[in-house]
Design a protein around this motif. Structure first.
Motif, PDB file in Angstrom:
ATOM      1  N   GLY A   1     -23.178  33.306 -15.801  1.00 21.93           N
ATOM      2  CA  GLY A   1     -23.820  33.397 -14.492  1.00 21.93           C
ATOM      3  C   GLY A   1     -23.730  34.780 -13.862  1.00 21.93           C
ATOM      4  O   GLY A   1     -23.953  34.938 -12.663  1.00 21.93           O
ATOM      5  N   ILE A   2     -23.411  35.813 -14.659  1.00 17.91           N
ATOM      6  CA  ILE A   2     -23.306  37.143 -14.031  1.00 17.91           C
ATOM      7  C   ILE A   2     -24.650  37.688 -13.574  1.00 17.91           C
ATOM      8  O   ILE A   2     -24.707  38.484 -12.659  1.00 17.91           O
ATOM      9  CB  ILE A   2     -22.603  38.223 -14.904  1.00 17.91           C
ATOM     10  CG1 ILE A   2     -23.167  38.293 -16.300  1.00 17.91           C
ATOM     11  CG2 ILE A   2     -21.111  38.108 -14.871  1.00 17.91           C
ATOM     12  CD1 ILE A   2     -22.730  39.561 -17.025  1.00 17.91           C
ATOM     13  N   LYS A   3     -25.729  37.216 -14.188  1.00 18.29           N
ATOM     14  CA  LYS A   3     -27.046  37.684 -13.738  1.00 18.29           C
ATOM     15  C   LYS A   3     -27.268  37.256 -12.284  1.00 18.29           C
ATOM     16  O   LYS A   3     -27.677  38.065 -11.447  1.00 18.29           O
ATOM     17  CB  LYS A   3     -28.140  37.121 -14.644  1.00 18.29           C
ATOM     18  CG  LYS A   3     -29.533  37.517 -14.185  1.00 18.29           C
ATOM     19  CD  LYS A   3     -30.430  37.903 -15.317  1.00 18.29           C
ATOM     20  CE  LYS A   3     -31.568  38.774 -14.801  1.00 18.29           C
ATOM     21  NZ  LYS A   3     -32.687  38.823 -15.707  1.00 18.29           N
ATOM     22  N   GLU A   4     -26.964  35.987 -12.007  1.00 14.70           N
ATOM     23  CA  GLU A   4     -27.120  35.478 -10.638  1.00 14.70           C
ATOM     24  C   GLU A   4     -26.182  36.220  -9.695  1.00 14.70           C
ATOM     25  O   GLU A   4     -26.542  36.580  -8.578  1.00 14.70           O
ATOM     26  CB  GLU A   4     -26.834  33.970 -10.588  1.00 14.70           C
ATOM     27  CG  GLU A   4     -27.840  33.095 -11.337  1.00 14.70           C
ATOM     28  CD  GLU A   4     -27.795  33.232 -12.864  1.00 14.70           C
ATOM     29  OE1 GLU A   4     -26.715  33.549 -13.407  1.00 14.70           O
ATOM     30  OE2 GLU A   4     -28.839  33.045 -13.526  1.00 14.70           O
ATOM     31  N   THR A   5     -24.964  36.464 -10.167  1.00 11.77           N
ATOM     32  CA  THR A   5     -23.982  37.207  -9.364  1.00 11.77           C
ATOM     33  C   THR A   5     -24.527  38.587  -8.998  1.00 11.77           C
ATOM     34  O   THR A   5     -24.443  39.025  -7.850  1.00 11.77           O
ATOM     35  CB  THR A   5     -22.671  37.381 -10.162  1.00 11.77           C
ATOM     36  OG1 THR A   5     -22.193  36.091 -10.516  1.00 11.77           O
ATOM     37  CG2 THR A   5     -21.616  38.117  -9.358  1.00 11.77           C
ATOM     38  N   LEU A   6     -25.090  39.247 -10.004  1.00 13.63           N
ATOM     39  CA  LEU A   6     -25.618  40.598  -9.788  1.00 13.63           C
ATOM     40  C   LEU A   6     -26.794  40.569  -8.817  1.00 13.63           C
ATOM     41  O   LEU A   6     -26.889  41.406  -7.915  1.00 13.63           O
ATOM     42  CB  LEU A   6     -26.037  41.205 -11.144  1.00 13.63           C
ATOM     43  CG  LEU A   6     -26.614  42.613 -11.132  1.00 13.63           C
ATOM     44  CD1 LEU A   6     -25.652  43.607 -10.476  1.00 13.63           C
ATOM     45  CD2 LEU A   6     -26.934  43.087 -12.552  1.00 13.63           C
ATOM     46  N   GLU A   7     -27.682  39.585  -8.983  1.00 12.54           N
ATOM     47  CA  GLU A   7     -28.845  39.476  -8.088  1.00 12.54           C
ATOM     48  C   GLU A   7     -28.404  39.263  -6.642  1.00 12.54           C
ATOM     49  O   GLU A   7     -28.930  39.888  -5.718  1.00 12.54           O
ATOM     50  CB  GLU A   7     -29.762  38.328  -8.536  1.00 12.54           C
ATOM     51  CG  GLU A   7     -30.637  38.714  -9.724  1.00 12.54           C
ATOM     52  CD  GLU A   7     -31.289  37.515 -10.416  1.00 12.54           C
ATOM     53  OE1 GLU A   7     -32.115  37.751 -11.305  1.00 12.54           O
ATOM     54  OE2 GLU A   7     -30.961  36.361 -10.076  1.00 12.54           O
ATOM     55  N   GLN A   8     -27.418  38.400  -6.492  1.00  8.87           N
ATOM     56  CA  GLN A   8     -26.940  38.113  -5.139  1.00  8.87           C
ATOM     57  C   GLN A   8     -26.274  39.351  -4.524  1.00  8.87           C
ATOM     58  O   GLN A   8     -26.521  39.706  -3.371  1.00  8.87           O
ATOM     59  CB  GLN A   8     -25.943  36.953  -5.180  1.00  8.87           C
ATOM     60  CG  GLN A   8     -25.748  36.341  -3.798  1.00  8.87           C
ATOM     61  CD  GLN A   8     -24.615  35.318  -3.787  1.00  8.87           C
ATOM     62  OE1 GLN A   8     -24.303  34.706  -4.807  1.00  8.87           O
ATOM     63  NE2 GLN A   8     -24.003  35.148  -2.623  1.00  8.87           N
ATOM     64  N   PHE A   9     -25.467  40.029  -5.322  1.00  2.02           N
ATOM     65  CA  PHE A   9     -24.798  41.253  -4.867  1.00  2.02           C
ATOM     66  C   PHE A   9     -25.829  42.287  -4.431  1.00  2.02           C
ATOM     67  O   PHE A   9     -25.721  42.908  -3.378  1.00  2.02           O
ATOM     68  CB  PHE A   9     -23.916  41.808  -5.993  1.00  2.02           C
ATOM     69  CG  PHE A   9     -23.620  43.269  -5.860  1.00  2.02           C
ATOM     70  CD1 PHE A   9     -22.716  43.735  -4.910  1.00  2.02           C
ATOM     71  CD2 PHE A   9     -24.261  44.192  -6.679  1.00  2.02           C
ATOM     72  CE1 PHE A   9     -22.453  45.088  -4.769  1.00  2.02           C
ATOM     73  CE2 PHE A   9     -24.005  45.545  -6.549  1.00  2.02           C
ATOM     74  CZ  PHE A   9     -23.108  45.996  -5.601  1.00  2.02           C
ATOM     75  N   LEU A  10     -26.849  42.420  -5.253  1.00  5.25           N
ATOM     76  CA  LEU A  10     -27.884  43.413  -4.982  1.00  5.25           C
ATOM     77  C   LEU A  10     -28.626  43.090  -3.678  1.00  5.25           C
ATOM     78  O   LEU A  10     -28.870  43.979  -2.850  1.00  5.25           O
ATOM     79  CB  LEU A  10     -28.860  43.451  -6.158  1.00  5.25           C
ATOM     80  CG  LEU A  10     -29.820  44.616  -6.233  1.00  5.25           C
ATOM     81  CD1 LEU A  10     -29.079  45.924  -6.103  1.00  5.25           C
ATOM     82  CD2 LEU A  10     -30.573  44.581  -7.566  1.00  5.25           C
ATOM     83  N   GLY A  11     -28.949  41.806  -3.498  1.00  2.00           N
ATOM     84  CA  GLY A  11     -29.626  41.372  -2.278  1.00  2.00           C
ATOM     85  C   GLY A  11     -28.797  41.712  -1.044  1.00  2.00           C
ATOM     86  O   GLY A  11     -29.315  42.254  -0.058  1.00  2.00           O
ATOM     87  N   GLU A  12     -27.508  41.429  -1.124  1.00  3.37           N
ATOM     88  CA  GLU A  12     -26.624  41.690   0.012  1.00  3.37           C
ATOM     89  C   GLU A  12     -26.465  43.188   0.271  1.00  3.37           C
ATOM     90  O   GLU A  12     -26.423  43.632   1.418  1.00  3.37           O
ATOM     91  CB  GLU A  12     -25.254  41.036  -0.226  1.00  3.37           C
ATOM     92  CG  GLU A  12     -25.311  39.511  -0.100  1.00  3.37           C
ATOM     93  CD  GLU A  12     -24.047  38.817  -0.571  1.00  3.37           C
ATOM     94  OE1 GLU A  12     -24.077  37.575  -0.678  1.00  3.37           O
ATOM     95  OE2 GLU A  12     -23.039  39.517  -0.843  1.00  3.37           O
TER      96      GLU A  12
END
Ligand code: ZN
Length: 480
Positions: free
Chosen positions: A303-314
């Motif tokens: 799930g690191i892709k989702e983690t990265l996407e969320q981090f990037l959004g924030e």
């Protein structure tokens, strides 16, 4: 017989003994064939030597060193000769020999249960990585020269590179060493122990010693679980001041699965895209700063892709990141890395450049860059700083290029002047003048200037204890 003649004959006898010790295959004295061992890649140093010896085993290294110890012949140990500080090439006086570890290239053992690998000094770094990969393990040391540099050299220079953030410097990856000492004896310290609390940790002395205390002939190295998922992002920033906050958040958000966090300037992207074929800017608009970020996990569905996407959004919402893209394929991720690698390669096409490899506490990276930019521009208007590197390690390659149209040769002659400016700023922030490239001869005088006297004294005492005759890479790291 005059004294001079006597010396000359002793030396030719010694040379014959050296030749006998390694055989024809391991002995080079034809000038044209020696050339590649005498010239440093970047062209700053060209040395001379009586011969280049290429032993094929630890026993042959020991035999060479024994003869050199008896005849007080200087030895210049060399791996892949990819260093940048003059550590591996001999001096111009031609009094010594180069000892190349290139033929000592066997992988002695790989143990996936121990998570360890034992290799000889001359194994190319990329081949260590491949041998680990073959048993589903990772050897994490990774740097630009990995297709050419040798593990013995990596150890002797305590090489850094792009994965230090997660896995540490070479120093953190070494479990045990085999070393030929300056008197020719072999220290057999090839242990795969994780815990060995039995007094002085001698192997640490040889790591980063740049061959001044002995010759590393083999090493047992630490392996890790192989990453199953890797995500790579290329992010744009409007201010370098935002880079540490971004870094801090990325570490937290990823559960400390951050493997790389590299800073690149617009000038760096321009250089890479302009000079290196196939390198392109993945973003439509131009920004002053960029971060190349990599997260990895040894889990298959991490799930690191989702983690990265969320981090990037924030991060975008917080205004830290202005634009960015996550690689959709391995090929695209390679493309991002080509920018980072390309800007290093491109430097030679962009006028003269004076290079520094400093570190400061991570929290002060931006402060350093801004202070250094101001200092070098005040000294020479139009100078073009190319600050890039390993923000997560507080390590910036702070290189400065000559103003457009200026004479490159004249500019590079001011190396010491600019080094003083840049190093004074780094040292003023409790930093280091050499984060990962070592000292060699390039920074030897600077080391003597900046190291506290008590540290220098202890270093000299260690050198004298191991190598009282001063035959091991003499004049490197420390003043004789
Ligand atoms: Zn670097």
């Amino acid at each position: 017989m005059s004294e001079k003649k006597l010396q000359a004959s002793i030396s030719s006898i010694a040379l014959q003994r050296l030749k006998d010790a390694v055989g024809d295959k391991g002995f080079i004295d034809a000038p044209a064939d020696m050339e590649r061992y005498l010239l440093e890649e970047r062209g700053l140093y060209r040395g001379a030597a009586k011969a280049v010896l290429r032993p094929a085993s630890t026993e042959e290294v020991a035999a060479i060193v024994t003869i050199c110890a008896q005849t007080k012949t200087p030895i210049f140990p060399q791996g892949g000769n990819t260093g940048l500080a003059g550590g591996a090439v001999p001096w111009e006086d031609g009094k010594g020999i180069v000892l190349s570890t290139a033929r000592m290239n066997r992988v002695r053992n790989v143990d996936p249960i121990d998570y360890s690998i034992t290799v000889e000094a001359g194994v190319i770094l990329a081949d260590v990585q491949k041998a680990a990969d073959a048993v589903d393990r990772l050897f994490p040391l990774s740097l630009g020269a990995e297709g050419t540099c040798q593990i013995g050299g990596n150890i002797s220079t305590n090489a850094g590179g792009i994965a230090v953030l997660r896995y540490g410097n070479t120093r953190a990856l070494v479990l045990g060493l085999e070393v030929v000492l300056p008197d020719g004896r072999v220290w057999q310290g090839l242990r795969a122990l994780r815990k060995d609390n039995t007094g002085y940790d001698l192997k640490q002395l040889f790591i980063g010693a740049e061959g001044t205390l002995g010759i590393v002939t083999a090493a047992t190295l630490r392996l890790f679980p192989k990453p199953k998922e890797i995500e790579t992002a290329f992010l744009a920033l409007s201010r370098v001041e935002d880079v540490m906050e971004l870094f801090s958040r990325a570490r937290m958000a990823s559960g400390d699965q951050l493997t790389a966090f590299e800073l690149i300037s617009r000038f760096g992207v321009d250089m890479a895209t302009h000079h290196i074929p196939g390198v392109t800017d993945p973003l439509a608009e131009k920004f002053p700063w960029y971060v190349l970020l990599e997260m990895s996990s040894s889990e298959a569905q991490s799930g690191i892709k989702e983690t990265l996407e969320q981090f990037l959004g924030e991060a975008m919402e917080a205004g830290l990141v202005k634009d960015g893209t996550i690689a959709a394929s391995q090929q695209q991720a390679r493309g991002f890395w080509r920018i980072r690698e390309g800007l290093v390669e491109a430097q030679k096409y962009e006028g003269g450049s004076i290079k520094h490899d400093i570190s400061v506490p991570v929290s002060r990276v931006a402060e350093f860059i801004l202070a250094a930019n101001k200092a070098v521009s005040d000294r020479l208007p139009g100078i073009r700083p190319n600050a890039f590197g390993h923000v997560g390690d507080g390590n910036i390659h702070y290189n400065v290029h000559s103003p457009v149209g200026a004479d490159a040769g004249v500019f590079v002659k001011r190396w010491e002047e600019f080094a003083r400016l840049v190093h004074d700023i780094a040292m003023g922030m409790n930093g280091s003048i050499s984060a990962e490239h070592g000292i060699g001869r390039l920074k030897r005088d600077d080391l003597a200037r900046y190291k506290p006297a008590i540290e220098l004294e202890l270093m000299h005492r260690i050198k004298n204890a191991f190598d009282p005759d001063g035959i091991m890479n003499p004049g490197k790291v420390l003043l004789p």
